[in-house]
Scaffold this motif. Sequence first.
Motif, PDB file in Angstrom:
ATOM      1  N   GLU A 189       0.870  -1.235  -0.126  1.00 58.61           N
ATOM      2  CA  GLU A 189       0.030  -0.008  -0.218  1.00 58.61           C
ATOM      3  C   GLU A 189       0.942   1.346  -0.053  1.00 58.61           C
ATOM      4  O   GLU A 189       2.061   1.229   0.636  1.00 58.61           O
ATOM      5  CB  GLU A 189      -0.871   0.144   1.193  1.00 58.61           C
ATOM      6  CG  GLU A 189      -2.183  -0.847   1.015  1.00 58.61           C
ATOM      7  CD  GLU A 189      -1.515  -2.599   1.429  1.00 58.61           C
ATOM      8  OE1 GLU A 189      -2.137  -3.527   0.814  1.00 58.61           O
ATOM      9  OE2 GLU A 189      -0.773  -2.358   2.369  1.00 58.61           O
ATOM     10  N   GLN A 227       2.713  -2.396   4.422  1.00 61.87           N
ATOM     11  CA  GLN A 227       1.743  -3.134   4.692  1.00 61.87           C
ATOM     12  C   GLN A 227       0.849  -2.407   5.592  1.00 61.87           C
ATOM     13  O   GLN A 227       1.215  -2.400   6.902  1.00 61.87           O
ATOM     14  CB  GLN A 227       2.111  -4.789   5.259  1.00 61.87           C
ATOM     15  CG  GLN A 227       3.020  -5.330   4.161  1.00 61.87           C
ATOM     16  CD  GLN A 227       2.273  -5.574   2.988  1.00 61.87           C
ATOM     17  OE1 GLN A 227       1.138  -6.047   2.869  1.00 61.87           O
ATOM     18  NE2 GLN A 227       3.133  -5.576   1.799  1.00 61.87           N
ATOM     19  N   ASP A 229      -3.515  -1.733   7.072  1.00 62.80           N
ATOM     20  CA  ASP A 229      -4.903  -1.970   7.271  1.00 62.80           C
ATOM     21  C   ASP A 229      -5.608  -0.738   6.870  1.00 62.80           C
ATOM     22  O   ASP A 229      -5.298   0.389   7.811  1.00 62.80           O
ATOM     23  CB  ASP A 229      -5.322  -2.664   8.556  1.00 62.80           C
ATOM     24  CG  ASP A 229      -4.610  -4.092   8.917  1.00 62.80           C
ATOM     25  OD1 ASP A 229      -4.420  -4.730   7.678  1.00 62.80           O
ATOM     26  OD2 ASP A 229      -4.366  -4.182   9.753  1.00 62.80           O
ATOM     27  N   THR A 231      -8.945   1.822   6.356  1.00 59.28           N
ATOM     28  CA  THR A 231     -10.193   2.186   6.499  1.00 59.28           C
ATOM     29  C   THR A 231     -10.706   3.173   5.659  1.00 59.28           C
ATOM     30  O   THR A 231     -10.094   4.309   5.732  1.00 59.28           O
ATOM     31  CB  THR A 231     -10.505   2.196   7.923  1.00 59.28           C
ATOM     32  OG1 THR A 231      -9.865   3.223   8.630  1.00 59.28           O
ATOM     33  CG2 THR A 231     -10.260   0.908   8.709  1.00 59.28           C
ATOM     34  N   ALA A 244      -4.917   4.760   7.920  1.00 61.24           N
ATOM     35  CA  ALA A 244      -3.899   3.625   7.685  1.00 61.24           C
ATOM     36  C   ALA A 244      -2.989   3.295   8.920  1.00 61.24           C
ATOM     37  O   ALA A 244      -2.407   3.938   9.399  1.00 61.24           O
ATOM     38  CB  ALA A 244      -3.139   3.680   6.573  1.00 61.24           C
ATOM     39  N   SER A 247      -0.232  -3.183   9.437  1.00 62.36           N
ATOM     40  CA  SER A 247      -0.524  -4.687   9.635  1.00 62.36           C
ATOM     41  C   SER A 247      -0.048  -5.312  10.741  1.00 62.36           C
ATOM     42  O   SER A 247      -0.543  -5.909  11.385  1.00 62.36           O
ATOM     43  CB  SER A 247      -0.664  -5.276   8.357  1.00 62.36           C
ATOM     44  OG  SER A 247      -1.309  -4.644   7.403  1.00 62.36           O
ATOM     45  N   ASP A 254      -3.360  -1.322  17.601  1.00 55.49           N
ATOM     46  CA  ASP A 254      -4.712  -1.443  18.015  1.00 55.49           C
ATOM     47  C   ASP A 254      -5.280  -0.300  18.541  1.00 55.49           C
ATOM     48  O   ASP A 254      -6.186   0.682  18.267  1.00 55.49           O
ATOM     49  CB  ASP A 254      -5.104  -2.526  18.887  1.00 55.49           C
ATOM     50  CG  ASP A 254      -4.873  -3.877  18.249  1.00 55.49           C
ATOM     51  OD1 ASP A 254      -5.093  -3.878  16.950  1.00 55.49           O
ATOM     52  OD2 ASP A 254      -4.554  -4.821  18.989  1.00 55.49           O
ATOM     53  N   ALA A 257      -5.288   2.775  15.721  1.00 53.59           N
ATOM     54  CA  ALA A 257      -6.528   2.517  15.049  1.00 53.59           C
ATOM     55  C   ALA A 257      -7.663   3.312  15.614  1.00 53.59           C
ATOM     56  O   ALA A 257      -8.673   3.843  15.182  1.00 53.59           O
ATOM     57  CB  ALA A 257      -6.783   1.221  14.521  1.00 53.59           C
TER      58      ALA A 257
END
Length: 505
Positions: A189, A227, A229, A231, A244, A247, A254, A257
């Motif tokens: 990404e 890399q 995750d 949203t 972002a 990952s 956590d 995020a």
Amino acid sequence: MKHRSSTAVAAVLSTTSLVVAGTSVAAGGGAGSPGVGDPYYPDYGNGGYDVRHYRVAVDYDPAADSIEGRTTIRARATQRLTQFDLDLVLPASKVVVDGRPATFTQTEHELVVTPRRPLHRGEPMRVTVTYAGTPADYSAHGISPWITTSDGAAAVGEPEIAPWWFPSNDHPRDKATYDVEVTVPHDVEALGNGVLVSSRRDGADRTWHWRERKPMATYLAFFVAGQFDITHSRTPSGLPVINAVASNGGSEGDYAAADLARTPEVVRWESRQWGPYPFEAMGGVAPAADFGFALENQTRPVYTRGFWRNGPNIYVVVHELAHQWYGDSVSVENWRDIWLNEGFASFTEWLWSEKHGEGTAAEIFREVYDGIPADAPFWDLTIGDPGKGREFAGAVYDRGAMTLQALRTRIGGPAFFDTMRTWAREHRYGNGSIAQFIGLAERVSGQRLDGFFDAWLYTGAKPEPTRANGFPADWDSTTSARRNVTSLGKIRSVRRHLLDTGHAG
């Protein structure tokens, strides 16, 4: 921050400095200056032209941590130009001006371009530069801000990062709009500023196209590859929100995020304090690295994940999002004006604490003032002109926030918030200096404030607790106010983490 020795820098320059077609460029009439005149960084930025738009296309190889780039700059000459500079540390292989190949030379920081024909004042110009290199291998003035992560890189830094990945007029005075395309392996990404225009796969690669349509300073432009995750959501008004988090972030990821998911909430609250949100997108990025600072990259700040080492940390999000008004939309005229960025964002943390019952701004002011002895080095720094390399000292943040709380007390809440909102509105998408802010505060309040600002910004001593200096009428220097400050430790943890590495944002 990575540093290279002077001998290493010399070795790099000996292999990468270029003189094209054997042409040496003589200084003289028609040459744009190699800097904009910043008193701290004289060769940052350039004279003779005004950039309107950057189109940056880079191929980033995570395995080699290398870049191949092609950047097109649309600008307008502000004087007759037979020669002009761009800020770039990576080796250039080709320069084209208005469709014609140009000759150029290159030093550790400057790309000096001689177009085939002179450019006239007011004439549009289109410059395309092709370049390549491993950014981490290059330094300028002993600085190498490139960040290599465990799975990619973060082109993030202040006051300099742009020359390590695209040629530019690298100073906040010359803002422009941006299209940035980053090509990476298809399973990687790449995050950037503004709105995500597209994410296109082509065989083994994927190109991420980001667009920022509001004027942006070069140091605020970024990309982060790795890399993540990611949203996607939208605010009730329809603005895209893209967050972002690495990952492999573990518990830190956590917490990050969860706090980044509160970005729209924080922006709504800050909009009530400072006026309408100035941009078309928002979000945040927490890469797979602990590089020791956060930076207010326009629309999408980038945070070291170490901010969440001990749990939730909404205060750093409040700080970086406050910069969207003070630092990004309104940028400094010179780097010595940095109090207008950091003091303002730090004070916004104090207001957040006040709003959430963790200590009022007045209580935090008292806690800091009482807690730092008059002979402490903290008070030595004149935060209105801290000096090169000291722009991000702790006093710029904490004494900077104290200055605003003292101003609030001195001129009253209505005049204070009117001053702050007017500043954000009148200088929207532009620049401002401390002298201009002082003039505005005097105009709005109807008070003469030169002595006040001299005590807080330009005197290397602890301000006396007088009403003229913005202390309450009932201030008693022999006793401390009742303490109800649970936020101060959280706010100071943000400062401490920044200062551990000498960075800030």
